[in-house]
Design a protein around this motif. Sequence first.
Motif, PDB file in Angstrom:
ATOM      1  N   THR A   1      -4.540 -34.799  19.356  1.00 38.52           N
ATOM      2  CA  THR A   1      -3.831 -35.408  18.523  1.00 38.52           C
ATOM      3  C   THR A   1      -1.985 -35.652  17.896  1.00 38.52           C
TER       4      THR A   1
ATOM      5  N   THR B   1     -15.010 -33.386  17.834  1.00 36.48           N
ATOM      6  CA  THR B   1     -13.926 -34.789  17.082  1.00 36.48           C
ATOM      7  C   THR B   1     -15.325 -35.055  16.142  1.00 36.48           C
TER       8      THR B   1
ATOM      9  N   ILE C   1      -5.884 -28.614  18.711  1.00 35.33           N
ATOM     10  CA  ILE C   1      -6.040 -29.468  17.396  1.00 35.33           C
ATOM     11  C   ILE C   1      -4.487 -28.644  16.689  1.00 35.33           C
TER      12      ILE C   1
ATOM     13  N   GLN D   1      -1.914 -28.804  18.518  1.00 36.82           N
ATOM     14  CA  GLN D   1      -0.864 -30.087  18.951  1.00 36.82           C
ATOM     15  C   GLN D   1      -0.474 -30.496  17.871  1.00 36.82           C
ATOM     16  N   GLN D   2      -1.079 -29.793  16.536  1.00 40.89           N
ATOM     17  CA  GLN D   2      -0.341 -30.115  15.017  1.00 40.89           C
ATOM     18  C   GLN D   2      -0.209 -29.250  14.221  1.00 40.89           C
TER      19      GLN D   2
ATOM     20  N   PRO E   1      -7.747 -27.388  12.751  1.00 40.52           N
ATOM     21  CA  PRO E   1      -8.891 -28.914  11.175  1.00 40.52           C
ATOM     22  C   PRO E   1      -8.553 -29.022   9.928  1.00 40.52           C
TER      23      PRO E   1
ATOM     24  N   HIS F   1     -11.389 -33.315  10.958  1.00 35.35           N
ATOM     25  CA  HIS F   1     -10.538 -33.666  11.776  1.00 35.35           C
ATOM     26  C   HIS F   1     -11.327 -35.680  12.366  1.00 35.35           C
TER      27      HIS F   1
ATOM     28  N   GLY G   1      -9.023 -37.993  17.050  1.00 35.66           N
ATOM     29  CA  GLY G   1      -7.618 -37.292  17.706  1.00 35.66           C
ATOM     30  C   GLY G   1      -6.731 -37.504  16.284  1.00 35.66           C
ATOM     31  N   ASN G   2      -7.223 -37.504  14.619  1.00 40.66           N
ATOM     32  CA  ASN G   2      -6.493 -38.140  13.762  1.00 40.66           C
ATOM     33  C   ASN G   2      -6.601 -36.474  12.534  1.00 40.66           C
ATOM     34  N   GLU G   3      -5.510 -36.266  11.337  1.00 41.25           N
ATOM     35  CA  GLU G   3      -5.648 -35.547  10.974  1.00 41.25           C
ATOM     36  C   GLU G   3      -6.050 -35.529   9.487  1.00 41.25           C
TER      37      GLU G   3
END
Length: 753
Positions: free
Chosen positions: A344, A358, A391, A394-395, A399, A402, A405-407
């Motif tokens: 992420t 994901t 995740i 990383q963020q 999540p 998710h 690789g993006n929230e």
Amino acid sequence: MRIVFSGFLALSLLFANPIISQQKKEKQTDINYTQYVDPLIGSAGHGHVFVGANVPFGAVQLGPVNIFEGWDWCSGYNYASNTILGFTHTHLSGTGIGDLNDILVLPVSGKVSLTKGTKEDMVNGYGSYFSHKNEVVKPGYYSVLLDKYKVKAELTASERVGFHKYTFENANDSHILIDLADGIGWDRPVKTFIKKVSETKIEGYRYSAGWAADQRIYFAMEFSEPIANMMVYDSTAVVKGTEGEGLKIKAVLDFKTLKNKQILVKVGISPVSTENASANIKAEIPNWDFNAIVKLADSKWNKELNKVQIKADDKTMKVFYTSLYHTMFAPSIFNDANGDYLGTDKKVYEKANFTNYTTFSLWDTYRGLHPLYTITQPEKINDIVKSFLAIYQQQGRLPVWHLMGNETNTMNGNHSIAVIVDAYLKGYRDYDVNLAYEAIKKTAMQTRDGMDYVQKLEYIPADKLLESVGNALEYAIDDYCIALMAKALNKTDDYNYFTKRANLYKLYFDKETTFMRGKLTNGNWRTPFNPLSSAHRKDDYVEGNAWQYTWLVPQDPYGLIDLFGSEEKFIAKLDSLFLITDKVEGEDVSPDISGLIGQYAHGNEPNHHIPYLYAFAGQPWKTAELIREIDEKFYSTKPDGLCGNEDLGQMSAWYVLSSMGFYSVNPANGIYVLGSPLVNTAVIHHKKDISFTIIAVNNSASNIYIQKAEYNGKPYTKSYITHDMIVKGGELKLYMENRPSTTFGVKKEDRPF
């Protein structure tokens, strides 16, 4: 609220019996269940399901993309269409927002256009009309005849590779168009690149922004025939040479006379690099035997479908196995064959020692899909939790929704918490438990979306934030789950604090109107108040109204009953939910409010537990009646056989669980409430040599009520079963009749705890 975290273990031990060991010894015989799957179910109307070729939980979903005509094309395909623009390698299934549809490939004969065709004119743009008569869809396989080009397209897939087979009518006029600009829904390209590596191979990447704000996908394509000529374009402008980078890169590949008029294409994808995409092809489909990969994909689906073996009428067999199939599209693999994945934080993590996943639609799936996985996908649970924890690291929080690789921060609550706690309490602990608890606690102590009020043990003011009631009720469920885990870890202070937070749902209950309502900063209820009113994402609820949200207390039904004042008042109100004839009102009614029985909306997930609440008030026969009505009205074998968005498997998970006779009202306490089985028998193969059998004796369309039950040969009076009963193996017999029982599950000691 009564928070209990280990009672179901003790209860299961109470009913222990030698039959369990006998059950373990029974050998499983695999059956061809893919024959019952119809992937077109849910492809019309609001179902939004993916149609195409994939394998269970695969990173690749290879399928056709129609001309986009609106919300009901979020997956890229809707049965109402007769157009195909090409075949893309990533799709979403059942979501209410469109994205993905990356790397479009289209076989073309004749002139190759660089702009899309339209619904009215497919002559002057790329794409073709098609007929469903010439379309074949099976698990792991898709084929269609493209009328305009007179090309038969066939598709199959492995986990990370899409495999195309194109048969041209004319062996001397064959081309392939690759469009890296095309996406769907919110998606738009940011940077695209392609280059020719050899006579039979190209590679490139596509960066895009959309629902996933920073998506990166790399690809490698290998062809069974040499490329005679390659032209590269940025939109419609020619790029010199056989390599190009730009916003909307396209390529046209020409081929000379084809052997057998056929060309095969292998497309490997990767979130990390083109080198990894090539390595994925080598690891998964090194040869050119298309039919062998079709058979392998079918066998992968059959392996998963055989985890639950049922006997039922034809309609139920078809809907059940199609539903089970739909529960395994996501979460999808998000690392390469060598373990590499993109975090992420946009850093590459090499050779991970777990399968990274994901596509987590947690607001939907924590309710039934993830509890189902603890029964049918035990080998994946720890990796799902590890994906969550990666995740988190990383963020900085777990999540919410998710994607690649993006929230996306879509929908409400923090429901990865419920999934982790459910896994932990069911014994899935092959991960850093301390890190997991740290993650759930830190996530619960954020200050976004009204959580600052929750932390102070206050209600969320409706005049400060939209969706205050919906948010608060979802947070209370998560906080209940944290309290369970805190208690299990002997963290007394946390247990007490989160138990208080879990009870905050009571602050939204108006005893005068008996609805959950928005409360203003000054302590008054928001007025005017209309429990039928809905304003999509613009009121106190989330895709619903007060009639639907008043029941969103699956973690504490007895506390909810107490708020009504008595079981009689609770039941009277619950009856009214299903019997009311008034319609949903408002100028901007949420389209997700669908599948209505009264004001109950089966098409949206916060409603899914409601029919089972009758068991908590000692009237389980009413649950039985509703299960059969929902099955009859809202699940069919037609393309519009779903009454709402599939939502990455939750709509189908409800059916899979309910048709076996039970449902996870509480998403994290290991209790499954009994309803009315639609199947005659169900054998759940939890692990090798461990199976749990449910037999509905005398089951029929009229015999819908459980009269009595036996567990491992002994009388069983509870209106629920436990997770521990299932995973230890055994046999549950439910004796069905055409009249409600006045005794089964009625006594308070027999109701779900």
